[in-house]
Design a protein around this motif. Structure first.
Motif, PDB file in Angstrom:
ATOM      1  N   GLU A 102       0.799  -1.134  -0.013  1.00 51.22           N
ATOM      2  CA  GLU A 102      -0.006  -0.212   0.010  1.00 51.22           C
ATOM      3  C   GLU A 102       1.004   1.300  -0.070  1.00 51.22           C
ATOM      4  O   GLU A 102       1.242   1.727   1.094  1.00 51.22           O
ATOM      5  CB  GLU A 102      -0.818  -0.102   1.189  1.00 51.22           C
ATOM      6  CG  GLU A 102      -1.910  -1.074   1.065  1.00 51.22           C
ATOM      7  CD  GLU A 102      -3.025  -1.055   2.461  1.00 51.22           C
ATOM      8  OE1 GLU A 102      -3.321  -0.144   2.735  1.00 51.22           O
ATOM      9  OE2 GLU A 102      -2.871  -2.206   3.121  1.00 51.22           O
ATOM     10  N   PRO A 103       1.332   1.628  -1.160  1.00 44.55           N
ATOM     11  CA  PRO A 103       2.410   2.660  -1.327  1.00 44.55           C
ATOM     12  C   PRO A 103       1.752   4.019  -0.659  1.00 44.55           C
ATOM     13  O   PRO A 103       2.331   4.935  -0.152  1.00 44.55           O
ATOM     14  CB  PRO A 103       2.729   3.004  -2.658  1.00 44.55           C
ATOM     15  CG  PRO A 103       1.833   1.829  -3.351  1.00 44.55           C
ATOM     16  CD  PRO A 103       1.166   1.049  -2.491  1.00 44.55           C
ATOM     17  N   GLY A 104       0.392   4.402  -0.965  1.00 45.09           N
ATOM     18  CA  GLY A 104      -0.159   5.629  -0.266  1.00 45.09           C
ATOM     19  C   GLY A 104      -0.227   5.578   1.246  1.00 45.09           C
ATOM     20  O   GLY A 104       0.061   6.776   1.783  1.00 45.09           O
ATOM     21  N   GLN A 105      -0.272   4.502   1.869  1.00 51.13           N
ATOM     22  CA  GLN A 105      -0.291   4.350   3.316  1.00 51.13           C
ATOM     23  C   GLN A 105       1.098   4.609   3.658  1.00 51.13           C
ATOM     24  O   GLN A 105       1.517   5.494   4.673  1.00 51.13           O
ATOM     25  CB  GLN A 105      -0.749   3.081   3.788  1.00 51.13           C
ATOM     26  CG  GLN A 105      -0.826   2.933   5.155  1.00 51.13           C
ATOM     27  CD  GLN A 105      -1.802   4.208   5.800  1.00 51.13           C
ATOM     28  OE1 GLN A 105      -2.796   4.402   5.515  1.00 51.13           O
ATOM     29  NE2 GLN A 105      -1.196   4.973   6.919  1.00 51.13           N
ATOM     30  N   VAL A 106       2.149   4.040   3.011  1.00 56.51           N
ATOM     31  CA  VAL A 106       3.610   4.419   3.368  1.00 56.51           C
ATOM     32  C   VAL A 106       3.984   5.844   3.111  1.00 56.51           C
ATOM     33  O   VAL A 106       4.470   6.586   4.504  1.00 56.51           O
ATOM     34  CB  VAL A 106       4.736   3.806   2.373  1.00 56.51           C
ATOM     35  CG1 VAL A 106       6.165   4.107   2.815  1.00 56.51           C
ATOM     36  CG2 VAL A 106       4.472   2.078   2.742  1.00 56.51           C
ATOM     37  N   VAL A 107       3.228   6.858   2.117  1.00 56.58           N
ATOM     38  CA  VAL A 107       3.440   7.910   2.107  1.00 56.58           C
ATOM     39  C   VAL A 107       2.806   8.770   3.299  1.00 56.58           C
ATOM     40  O   VAL A 107       3.502   9.784   3.595  1.00 56.58           O
ATOM     41  CB  VAL A 107       3.069   8.560   0.888  1.00 56.58           C
ATOM     42  CG1 VAL A 107       2.715   9.844   0.546  1.00 56.58           C
ATOM     43  CG2 VAL A 107       4.002   8.168  -0.429  1.00 56.58           C
ATOM     44  N   ARG A 108       1.618   8.099   3.481  1.00 56.87           N
ATOM     45  CA  ARG A 108       0.951   8.870   4.595  1.00 56.87           C
ATOM     46  C   ARG A 108       1.730   8.907   5.906  1.00 56.87           C
ATOM     47  O   ARG A 108       2.000   9.687   6.900  1.00 56.87           O
ATOM     48  CB  ARG A 108      -0.466   8.350   5.000  1.00 56.87           C
ATOM     49  CG  ARG A 108      -1.740   8.848   4.010  1.00 56.87           C
ATOM     50  CD  ARG A 108      -2.937   8.576   4.483  1.00 56.87           C
ATOM     51  NE  ARG A 108      -2.928   6.962   3.844  1.00 56.87           N
ATOM     52  CZ  ARG A 108      -3.682   6.822   2.795  1.00 56.87           C
ATOM     53  NH1 ARG A 108      -3.835   7.851   1.874  1.00 56.87           N
ATOM     54  NH2 ARG A 108      -3.726   5.628   2.202  1.00 56.87           N
ATOM     55  N   ASP A 109       2.351   7.540   6.408  1.00 54.55           N
ATOM     56  CA  ASP A 109       3.108   7.457   7.293  1.00 54.55           C
ATOM     57  C   ASP A 109       4.296   8.246   7.478  1.00 54.55           C
ATOM     58  O   ASP A 109       4.789   8.647   8.503  1.00 54.55           O
ATOM     59  CB  ASP A 109       3.434   5.987   7.460  1.00 54.55           C
ATOM     60  CG  ASP A 109       2.228   5.148   7.654  1.00 54.55           C
ATOM     61  OD1 ASP A 109       1.286   5.519   8.169  1.00 54.55           O
ATOM     62  OD2 ASP A 109       2.327   3.905   7.651  1.00 54.55           O
ATOM     63  N   LEU A 110       4.969   8.224   6.311  1.00 56.96           N
ATOM     64  CA  LEU A 110       6.196   9.102   6.192  1.00 56.96           C
ATOM     65  C   LEU A 110       5.857  10.749   6.474  1.00 56.96           C
ATOM     66  O   LEU A 110       6.389  11.568   7.352  1.00 56.96           O
ATOM     67  CB  LEU A 110       6.990   9.249   4.745  1.00 56.96           C
ATOM     68  CG  LEU A 110       7.373   7.769   4.444  1.00 56.96           C
ATOM     69  CD1 LEU A 110       7.735   7.576   2.948  1.00 56.96           C
ATOM     70  CD2 LEU A 110       8.925   7.752   5.146  1.00 56.96           C
ATOM     71  N   LEU A 111       4.877  11.143   5.739  1.00 57.69           N
ATOM     72  CA  LEU A 111       4.595  12.546   6.081  1.00 57.69           C
ATOM     73  C   LEU A 111       4.007  12.772   7.680  1.00 57.69           C
ATOM     74  O   LEU A 111       4.454  13.864   7.951  1.00 57.69           O
ATOM     75  CB  LEU A 111       3.231  12.826   5.163  1.00 57.69           C
ATOM     76  CG  LEU A 111       3.468  13.142   3.410  1.00 57.69           C
ATOM     77  CD1 LEU A 111       2.518  13.164   2.652  1.00 57.69           C
ATOM     78  CD2 LEU A 111       4.664  14.180   3.348  1.00 57.69           C
ATOM     79  N   ALA A 112       3.291  11.901   8.188  1.00 58.33           N
ATOM     80  CA  ALA A 112       3.170  12.111   9.455  1.00 58.33           C
ATOM     81  C   ALA A 112       4.352  12.031  10.361  1.00 58.33           C
ATOM     82  O   ALA A 112       4.248  12.768  11.450  1.00 58.33           O
ATOM     83  CB  ALA A 112       2.061  10.761  10.112  1.00 58.33           C
ATOM     84  N   ALA A 113       5.275  11.107  10.094  1.00 51.49           N
ATOM     85  CA  ALA A 113       6.455  11.124  11.011  1.00 51.49           C
ATOM     86  C   ALA A 113       7.249  12.395  10.597  1.00 51.49           C
ATOM     87  O   ALA A 113       7.794  13.093  11.759  1.00 51.49           O
ATOM     88  CB  ALA A 113       7.389  10.133  10.432  1.00 51.49           C
ATOM     89  N   LEU A 114       7.135  12.997   9.425  1.00 49.31           N
ATOM     90  CA  LEU A 114       8.033  14.470   9.332  1.00 49.31           C
ATOM     91  C   LEU A 114       7.287  15.452  10.003  1.00 49.31           C
ATOM     92  O   LEU A 114       7.890  16.467  10.341  1.00 49.31           O
ATOM     93  CB  LEU A 114       7.968  14.487   7.730  1.00 49.31           C
ATOM     94  CG  LEU A 114       8.961  13.632   6.915  1.00 49.31           C
ATOM     95  CD1 LEU A 114       8.874  13.783   5.850  1.00 49.31           C
ATOM     96  CD2 LEU A 114      10.489  13.781   7.442  1.00 49.31           C
TER      97      LEU A 114
END
Length: 196
Positions: free
Chosen positions: A177-189
């Motif tokens: 789920e690439p979209g979820q990885v992007v969401r998780d990265l943006l949340a971490a940042l």
């Protein structure tokens, strides 16, 4: 590309899960909040890469072309030996670097940002390294992205250490789920105070 984003995703269609296409994958990433993509796909013809860049721009993504400029791209990411020249005017220029000294040279050569790798061990390039870790990102003269082995679990650490942001390929390209990885990265940042 007005301001440098905190997250860049680099493309590599060879790392996609079986049955996944590059454009649908990046459409999911754009829906999840991704704004900038570094278009690699260097085995494609210039015409095919130009078409891909246009398609990515149509998804609302700012495209940074790897190695050679493309008409729809707003930026250009050059390899460590890449040189600025006047034909690149109007593009945001980045250079790939592997040490703080190379980042300093990129600043001297007129680049606007750098990618410094490998931050951590990376599945995309086994044996590549040794990993730099967070220390080299302190007090760099350019906004610098941590690249190599970046995941939602270490993205905040890299930015807290001084990286402007993170550049990610494998963790997104290989994801179910690439979209979820992007969401998780943006949340971490988003949870990290940024100094650059």
């Amino acid at each position: 590309m007005n301001a440098l984003p905190r997250l860049l995703v680099l493309t590599d269609r060879s790392r996609l899960r079986l049955g996944r296409g590059l454009l649908p994958t990046l459409a999911e990433c754009a829906e999840a909040g991704l704004t900038h993509v570094v278009l690699r796909e260097l085995d494609e013809s210039p015409e095919q890469r130009a078409d891909l860049a246009e398609a990515l721009a149509a998804l609302g993504l700012d495209v940074i072309a790897a190695h050679t400029p493309l008409p729809a791209a707003v930026g250009l990411q050059l390899p460590s030996a890449g040189r600025c020249n006047t034909s690149f005017e109007g593009l945001h220029l980045g250079r790939s670097c592997h040490s703080p000294a190379e980042v300093a040279q990129a600043a001297e050569d007129g680049f606007g940002y750098a990618m410094l790798s490998p931050y951590s061990l990376t599945e995309s390039k086994p044996g590549y390294g040794p990993p730099l870790g967070p220390e080299p990102f302190r007090d760099l003269p350019l906004p610098t992205y941590a690249l190599g082995g970046i995941t939602p679990g270490n993205a905040a650490e890299a930015v807290a250490a001084g990286a402007h942001g993170v550049a990610v390929m494998g963790a997104v390209m290989r994801a179910e789920e690439p979209g979820q990885v992007v969401r998780d990265l943006l949340a971490a940042l988003a949870t990290t105070a940024v100094t650059s």
